[in-house]
Scaffold this active site. Structure first.
Site, PDB file in Angstrom:
ATOM      1  N   ASP A  40     -36.438  -1.362  -7.755  1.00 57.08           N
ATOM      2  CA  ASP A  40     -37.911  -1.325  -6.918  1.00 57.08           C
ATOM      3  C   ASP A  40     -37.711  -2.750  -6.545  1.00 57.08           C
ATOM      4  OD1 ASP A  40     -39.856  -0.294  -5.821  1.00 57.08           O
ATOM      5  OD2 ASP A  40     -40.393   0.833  -7.057  1.00 57.08           O
ATOM      6  N   ASP A  41     -38.956  -3.112  -6.147  1.00 60.33           N
ATOM      7  CA  ASP A  41     -38.901  -4.724  -5.886  1.00 60.33           C
ATOM      8  C   ASP A  41     -39.532  -4.969  -7.753  1.00 60.33           C
ATOM      9  OD1 ASP A  41     -41.381  -3.196  -5.453  1.00 60.33           O
ATOM     10  OD2 ASP A  41     -42.175  -3.848  -3.930  1.00 60.33           O
ATOM     11  N   ASP A  91     -44.815  -2.708 -12.294  1.00 57.87           N
ATOM     12  CA  ASP A  91     -45.907  -3.114 -13.119  1.00 57.87           C
ATOM     13  C   ASP A  91     -46.634  -2.676 -13.739  1.00 57.87           C
ATOM     14  OD1 ASP A  91     -49.093  -3.618 -13.177  1.00 57.87           O
ATOM     15  OD2 ASP A  91     -49.215  -4.727 -11.249  1.00 57.87           O
TER      16      ASP A  91
HETATM   17  O1  LIG Z   1     -45.493   0.127 -11.787  1.00 62.98           O
HETATM   18  P1  LIG Z   1     -46.431   0.448 -11.368  1.00 62.98           P
HETATM   19  O2  LIG Z   1     -48.055   0.525 -12.167  1.00 62.98           O
HETATM   20  O3  LIG Z   1     -46.101   1.606 -10.993  1.00 62.98           O
HETATM   21  O4  LIG Z   1     -46.622  -0.294  -9.381  1.00 62.98           O
HETATM   22  C1  LIG Z   1     -44.894  -0.129  -8.931  1.00 62.98           C
HETATM   23  C2  LIG Z   1     -44.854   0.265  -7.864  1.00 62.98           C
HETATM   24  O5  LIG Z   1     -46.168  -0.370  -7.098  1.00 62.98           O
HETATM   25  C3  LIG Z   1     -45.614  -0.080  -5.516  1.00 62.98           C
HETATM   26  O6  LIG Z   1     -45.364   0.387  -5.101  1.00 62.98           O
HETATM   27  P2  LIG Z   1     -46.114   1.375  -3.989  1.00 62.98           P
HETATM   28  O7  LIG Z   1     -47.165   2.445  -4.823  1.00 62.98           O
HETATM   29  O8  LIG Z   1     -47.453   0.639  -4.257  1.00 62.98           O
HETATM   30  O9  LIG Z   1     -46.574   1.959  -2.933  1.00 62.98           O
HETATM   31  P3  LIG Z   1     -44.684   0.752  -1.594  1.00 62.98           P
HETATM   32  O10 LIG Z   1     -43.848   0.660  -2.590  1.00 62.98           O
HETATM   33  O11 LIG Z   1     -44.734   1.517  -0.480  1.00 62.98           O
HETATM   34  O12 LIG Z   1     -45.696  -0.562  -0.813  1.00 62.98           O
HETATM   35  C4  LIG Z   1     -44.182  -0.776  -6.090  1.00 62.98           C
HETATM   36  O13 LIG Z   1     -42.930  -0.998  -4.916  1.00 62.98           O
HETATM   37  C5  LIG Z   1     -44.157  -0.560  -7.291  1.00 62.98           C
HETATM   38  O14 LIG Z   1     -43.123   0.738  -6.545  1.00 62.98           O
HETATM   39  O1  LIG Z   2     -46.976  -5.870  -3.733  1.00 63.41           O
HETATM   40  C1  LIG Z   2     -47.809  -5.235  -5.071  1.00 63.41           C
HETATM   41  N1  LIG Z   2     -47.403  -6.696  -5.617  1.00 63.41           N
HETATM   42  C2  LIG Z   2     -48.005  -5.996  -7.062  1.00 63.41           C
HETATM   43  O2  LIG Z   2     -47.777  -7.468  -7.944  1.00 63.41           O
HETATM   44  C3  LIG Z   2     -48.145  -4.793  -6.761  1.00 63.41           C
HETATM   45  N2  LIG Z   2     -48.407  -4.065  -8.361  1.00 63.41           N
HETATM   46  C4  LIG Z   2     -48.047  -3.110  -8.331  1.00 63.41           C
HETATM   47  N3  LIG Z   2     -47.869  -3.007  -6.598  1.00 63.41           N
HETATM   48  C5  LIG Z   2     -47.585  -4.237  -6.378  1.00 63.41           C
HETATM   49  N4  LIG Z   2     -47.623  -4.005  -4.941  1.00 63.41           N
HETATM   50 MG   LIG Z   3     -43.359   0.564  -4.284  1.00 65.74          MG
END
Ligand SMILES: O=P(O)(O)OC[C@H]1O[C@H](OP(=O)(O)OP(=O)(O)O)[C@H](O)[C@@H]1O
Ligand SMILES: O=c1[nH]c(=O)c2nc[nH]c2[nH]1
Ligand SMILES: [Mg+2]
Length: 166
Positions: free
Chosen positions: A98-99, A102
């Site tokens: 994952d990127d 959080d």
């Molecule tokens: O640790 P957490 O609080 O769960 O947050 C982290 C997740 O939130 C973001 O995804 P998001 O649900 O925004 O979807 P996306 O990747 O499609 O933008 C990010 O890419 C992680 O997958």
């Molecule tokens: O683009 C993002 N940046 C963040 O810091 C983050 N945390 C949860 N989901 C996220 N997405």
């Molecule tokens: Mg995500």
């Protein structure tokens, strides 16, 4: 799990930085393998997963599709699709990419699906950090990371003005 704090700081990431950090992650992962393949957490995990797949010469790639944020507002993590084609079993020998992590809520959901997989992210915040096996850069919990696919070049306020809340 403790609640997240408001985002007071901003951490923009360029394509070059993301590429460099994803490659750094690939360097950390190469000795921990061999890997059967990658499960990317959509959507944010897709870009680092592509870079890591290229560096580790992995061609078996699947996704789990999870959505938990509307921009900066967190909802319950919704699983839109689990692992289907990869036959990844309990995740042994597989990488989950994952990127970022959080609060760790997304990681908790995906770890339940693939308990023995190795969970790797490019960025980590303190609340989610214990859920990740390998990551590259830590930022504080009150920082919002701006990924290159979410931003465009524009005027930025001097730090002093931002600090005063102007
Ligand atoms: O640790 P957490 O609080 O769960 O947050 C982290 C997740 O939130 C973001 O995804 P998001 O649900 O925004 O979807 P996306 O990747 O499609 O933008 C990010 O890419 C992680 O997958
Ligand atoms: O683009 C993002 N940046 C963040 O810091 C983050 N945390 C949860 N989901 C996220 N997405
Ligand atoms: Mg995500």
């Amino acid at each position: 799990m403790p609640e997240a704090v408001p985002f007071n700081k901003h951490f923009p990431v360029s394509w070059e930085e993301l590429h460099r950090n994803a490659k750094a992650l690939a360097w950390r992962l190469i000795d921990k393998g061999p890997w059967k393949g990658i499960i990317a957490i959509t959507r944010g995990g897709l870009v680092p997963a592509a870079i890591i797949a290229r560096e580790l010469e992995l061609r078996m790639i699947d996704t789990v599709c999870v959505s938990s944020y509307d921009h900066q507002n967190q909802r319950e993590a919704m699983v839109l699709k689990g692992v289907e084609g990869a036959n990844a079993g309990d995740g042994e020998g597989w990488l989950i990419i994952d990127d970022l992590v959080d609060t760790g809520k997304t990681a908790v959901v995906v770890r339940k699906m693939l308990p023995k997989a190795h969970f790797a992210t490019v960025y980590a915040k303190p609340l989610g950090r214990p859920l990740v096996d390998t990551f590259i850069t830590e930022v504080s919990q009150d920082t919002w990371i701006h990924f290159p696919w979410d931003i465009e070049l524009q005027f930025s306020q001097p730090i002093a003005k931002q600090h005063r809340g102007a």
